[in-house]
Write a protein that holds these residues in place. Structure first.
Motif, PDB file in Angstrom:
ATOM      1  N   MET A   1       0.856  -1.444  -0.056  1.00 30.32           N
ATOM      2  CA  MET A   1       0.143  -0.601   0.067  1.00 30.32           C
ATOM      3  C   MET A   1       1.317   1.494   0.117  1.00 30.32           C
ATOM      4  O   MET A   1       0.404   2.658  -0.699  1.00 30.32           O
ATOM      5  CB  MET A   1      -0.827  -0.015   1.327  1.00 30.32           C
ATOM      6  N   GLY A   2       2.401   1.207   0.248  1.00 31.36           N
ATOM      7  CA  GLY A   2       2.914   2.170   0.311  1.00 31.36           C
ATOM      8  C   GLY A   2       3.464   2.455  -0.547  1.00 31.36           C
ATOM      9  O   GLY A   2       2.965   4.191  -1.244  1.00 31.36           O
ATOM     10  N   ARG A   3       3.036   1.777  -1.511  1.00 29.02           N
ATOM     11  CA  ARG A   3       3.694   2.351  -3.399  1.00 29.02           C
ATOM     12  C   ARG A   3       2.317   2.757  -3.521  1.00 29.02           C
ATOM     13  O   ARG A   3       2.149   3.705  -4.659  1.00 29.02           O
ATOM     14  CB  ARG A   3       3.581   0.674  -4.256  1.00 29.02           C
ATOM     15  N   PHE A   4       1.578   2.587  -3.717  1.00 26.44           N
ATOM     16  CA  PHE A   4       0.062   2.830  -3.591  1.00 26.44           C
ATOM     17  C   PHE A   4      -0.008   4.992  -3.593  1.00 26.44           C
ATOM     18  O   PHE A   4      -0.310   5.775  -4.267  1.00 26.44           O
ATOM     19  CB  PHE A   4      -1.117   2.396  -3.628  1.00 26.44           C
ATOM     20  N   ASN A   5       0.270   4.885  -2.316  1.00 28.71           N
ATOM     21  CA  ASN A   5      -0.088   6.247  -2.080  1.00 28.71           C
ATOM     22  C   ASN A   5       1.117   7.023  -2.434  1.00 28.71           C
ATOM     23  O   ASN A   5       1.018   8.432  -2.854  1.00 28.71           O
ATOM     24  CB  ASN A   5       0.541   6.232  -0.453  1.00 28.71           C
ATOM     25  N   THR A 357      -5.745   6.485 -12.036  1.00 29.80           N
ATOM     26  CA  THR A 357      -6.969   5.475 -11.512  1.00 29.80           C
ATOM     27  C   THR A 357      -6.549   3.697 -11.652  1.00 29.80           C
ATOM     28  O   THR A 357      -6.629   3.164 -10.888  1.00 29.80           O
ATOM     29  CB  THR A 357      -8.791   5.741 -11.874  1.00 29.80           C
ATOM     30  N   ARG A 358      -6.296   3.668 -13.725  1.00 27.39           N
ATOM     31  CA  ARG A 358      -5.548   2.661 -13.705  1.00 27.39           C
ATOM     32  C   ARG A 358      -4.270   2.031 -12.733  1.00 27.39           C
ATOM     33  O   ARG A 358      -4.045   1.032 -12.898  1.00 27.39           O
ATOM     34  CB  ARG A 358      -5.753   2.460 -15.546  1.00 27.39           C
ATOM     35  N   LEU A 359      -3.442   3.223 -12.389  1.00 28.74           N
ATOM     36  CA  LEU A 359      -2.174   2.779 -11.774  1.00 28.74           C
ATOM     37  C   LEU A 359      -2.407   2.054 -10.282  1.00 28.74           C
ATOM     38  O   LEU A 359      -2.074   1.099  -9.758  1.00 28.74           O
ATOM     39  CB  LEU A 359      -1.746   4.057 -12.030  1.00 28.74           C
ATOM     40  N   ARG A 360      -3.268   2.371  -9.748  1.00 27.47           N
ATOM     41  CA  ARG A 360      -4.274   2.582  -8.364  1.00 27.47           C
ATOM     42  C   ARG A 360      -4.721   0.879  -8.239  1.00 27.47           C
ATOM     43  O   ARG A 360      -4.791   0.467  -7.926  1.00 27.47           O
ATOM     44  CB  ARG A 360      -5.412   3.289  -7.756  1.00 27.47           C
ATOM     45  N   ALA A 361      -5.134   0.606  -9.707  1.00 23.15           N
ATOM     46  CA  ALA A 361      -5.828  -0.458  -9.206  1.00 23.15           C
ATOM     47  C   ALA A 361      -4.599  -1.435  -9.976  1.00 23.15           C
ATOM     48  O   ALA A 361      -4.899  -2.576  -9.373  1.00 23.15           O
ATOM     49  CB  ALA A 361      -6.656  -0.627 -11.182  1.00 23.15           C
ATOM     50  N   GLN A 362      -3.259  -1.056 -10.775  1.00 22.84           N
ATOM     51  CA  GLN A 362      -2.567  -2.382 -10.389  1.00 22.84           C
ATOM     52  C   GLN A 362      -2.221  -2.038  -9.614  1.00 22.84           C
ATOM     53  O   GLN A 362      -1.403  -3.784  -9.111  1.00 22.84           O
ATOM     54  CB  GLN A 362      -1.317  -1.627 -11.946  1.00 22.84           C
ATOM     55  N   GLN A 363      -2.252  -1.614  -8.742  1.00 21.69           N
ATOM     56  CA  GLN A 363      -1.484  -1.607  -7.231  1.00 21.69           C
ATOM     57  C   GLN A 363      -1.804  -2.515  -6.259  1.00 21.69           C
ATOM     58  O   GLN A 363      -1.510  -2.738  -5.406  1.00 21.69           O
ATOM     59  CB  GLN A 363      -1.107  -0.021  -7.002  1.00 21.69           C
ATOM     60  N   GLU A 365      -3.934  -4.521  -7.613  1.00 25.04           N
ATOM     61  CA  GLU A 365      -4.176  -5.853  -7.512  1.00 25.04           C
ATOM     62  C   GLU A 365      -2.791  -6.612  -7.071  1.00 25.04           C
ATOM     63  O   GLU A 365      -2.246  -8.061  -6.852  1.00 25.04           O
ATOM     64  CB  GLU A 365      -4.418  -6.364  -8.882  1.00 25.04           C
ATOM     65  N   LYS A 366      -1.741  -6.008  -7.343  1.00 20.22           N
ATOM     66  CA  LYS A 366      -0.238  -6.724  -7.107  1.00 20.22           C
ATOM     67  C   LYS A 366      -0.271  -6.524  -5.198  1.00 20.22           C
ATOM     68  O   LYS A 366      -0.057  -7.659  -4.887  1.00 20.22           O
ATOM     69  CB  LYS A 366       0.700  -5.268  -7.332  1.00 20.22           C
ATOM     70  N   SER A 367      -0.290  -5.618  -5.002  1.00 20.78           N
ATOM     71  CA  SER A 367      -0.433  -5.800  -2.791  1.00 20.78           C
ATOM     72  C   SER A 367      -1.929  -6.909  -2.877  1.00 20.78           C
ATOM     73  O   SER A 367      -1.041  -7.774  -1.543  1.00 20.78           O
ATOM     74  CB  SER A 367      -1.514  -4.470  -2.271  1.00 20.78           C
ATOM     75  N   GLY A 368      -2.698  -7.340  -3.292  1.00 24.26           N
ATOM     76  CA  GLY A 368      -3.756  -8.846  -3.539  1.00 24.26           C
ATOM     77  C   GLY A 368      -3.011  -9.910  -3.871  1.00 24.26           C
ATOM     78  O   GLY A 368      -2.755 -10.599  -2.616  1.00 24.26           O
TER      79      GLY A 368
END
Length: 371
Positions: A1-5, A357-363, A365-368
């Motif tokens: 989640m750190g990468r997301f922020n 939005t796409r970037l957050r979705a990808q991140q 997904e990777k976090s999951g």
């Protein structure tokens, strides 16, 4: 989640970035128009540009003139942000600034007070009357479904005629031969200048405090949050239990208070007596300043100072060259059109939102997957 922020930008931040870009582009286009007009019309274009762009900063007096020109629109800009905060579109600020100045003047020349309490009482009474002026259009809209924009526009002229009646038949100083005006303000009612050869007074700093207070109201209080919710989605606000009438009246009352206080500050700080025989136009200027600031009260002082700079430069330029003052009105109109245009940079903004939005979705997904 750190990468997301760290790597993605929210839609709200994208909006903020593009608001800044739109504002910067509007300023650049306005300056470009000035340069083009000067080169086309001025006899000595380089000297004229110097008068316009640099002369406002060449002396303490000229810098004081910037603050002078900014002060009334600082008040009405903040007032407009408050008046519009609950979603109502009203021009009550114009009537409030006029009548606030009139009432403050009437109190100043009528009360037999011989100390500095006179100016405080005059300003406060004028500001309190401004509350009534601004609340009336909001009340009529909520109670009788009368459009507050139309009502406030017409009501402003009612206020002008009431003020004109009392000025002509009750407060007129017949010994004054240069027009219709009250008696001179007593010494204790005057807001004295802080900078020699200017009209800069404590009113400017009061305006700054009110801008901060309006920002706190909008962003840190329950009422401010409910006003934002009501402005963005009235139906949802009603559904979750927001008292629509209450919030609308609170926003109107605060805006009317600030606008009327600005009228009192303007007249007691600049004029030796009250002589307004027409609406001063500061309410419309406040609408423009609030638009420049994207209705964010904390940005209103910067927009007001920019407008003060433009008008000071135009006055100096008009004094020493053949370029008319009407140039500034044209520049202001262009800036408002560009800033208010929802189409300007809209495609770029939408593409950036979709990308983030796409970037957050990808991140996510990777976090999951990592979990």
């Amino acid at each position: 989640m750190g990468r997301f922020n760290k790597n993605s930008i929210s839609a709200k931040n994208v909006q903020t970035i593009f608001n800044f870009l739109k504002l910067s582009l509007a300023f650049l286009v306005a300056i470009l128009i000035v340069v083009v007009v000067i080169f086309l019309c001025a006899d000595e274009p380089f000297s004229t540009m110097h008068y316009f762009f640099l002369s406002p900063f060449d002396s303490v007096r000229h810098m004081g003139n910037i603050i002078e020109n900014a002060t009334p629109v600082l008040f009405t800009g903040v007032a407009t942000c408050l008046l519009f905060s609950a979603g109502d579109v009203t021009l009550a600020g114009e009537g409030a600034v006029y009548f606030g100045g009139f009432v403050a003047s009437a109190v100043a020349v009528s009360l037999p007070i011989q100390n500095d309490a006179l100016k405080i009482i005059a300003l406060l009474i004028g500001a309190l009357v401004g509350i009534l002026i601004a609340v009336l259009p909001a009340f009529v809209q909520n109670k009788f479904k009368v459009d507050s924009f139309v009502f406030s526009l017409l009501f402003n002229y009612v206020l002008l005629y009431i003020g004109s009646y009392f000025l002509n038949y009750k407060l007129h100083d017949y010994s004054y031969k240069s027009g219709t005006a009250t008696a001179p303000f007593p010494e204790f009612a005057v807001l004295h200048s802080l900078i020699p050869k200017t009209s800069v007074n404590v009113g400017f700093f009061i305006g700054l405090l009110l801008a901060v207070g309006a920002w706190v109201f909008s962003n840190k209080t329950k009422w401010g949050y409910e006003a934002k919710l009501l402005r963005s989605n009235p139906h949802f606000a009603k559904y979750v239990g927001v008292n629509v009438v209450k919030i609308s009246l609170i926003a109107a009352a605060l805006g009317g208070f600030v606008a009327a206080l600005g009228g009192g500050v303007e007249i007691l700080g600049k004029a030796p007596r009250f002589s307004w025989t027409a609406l001063p136009g500061y309410g419309w200027d406040g609408f423009m300043v609030a638009t420049l600031a994207y209705y964010n009260p904390i940005l209103v002082p910067f927009a007001a100072l920019f407008l003060g700079y433009l008008r000071t430069g135009a006055n100096i330029m008009n004094l020493y060259s053949n370029i008319p003052l009407e140039l500034i009105s044209a520049i202001q109109a262009v800036m408002i059109l560009l800033i208010a245009s929802k189409a300007m940079l809209n495609k770029s903004q939408q593409r950036m939102i979709e990308k983030q939005t796409r970037l957050r979705a990808q991140q996510e997904e990777k976090s999951g997957e990592g979990a």
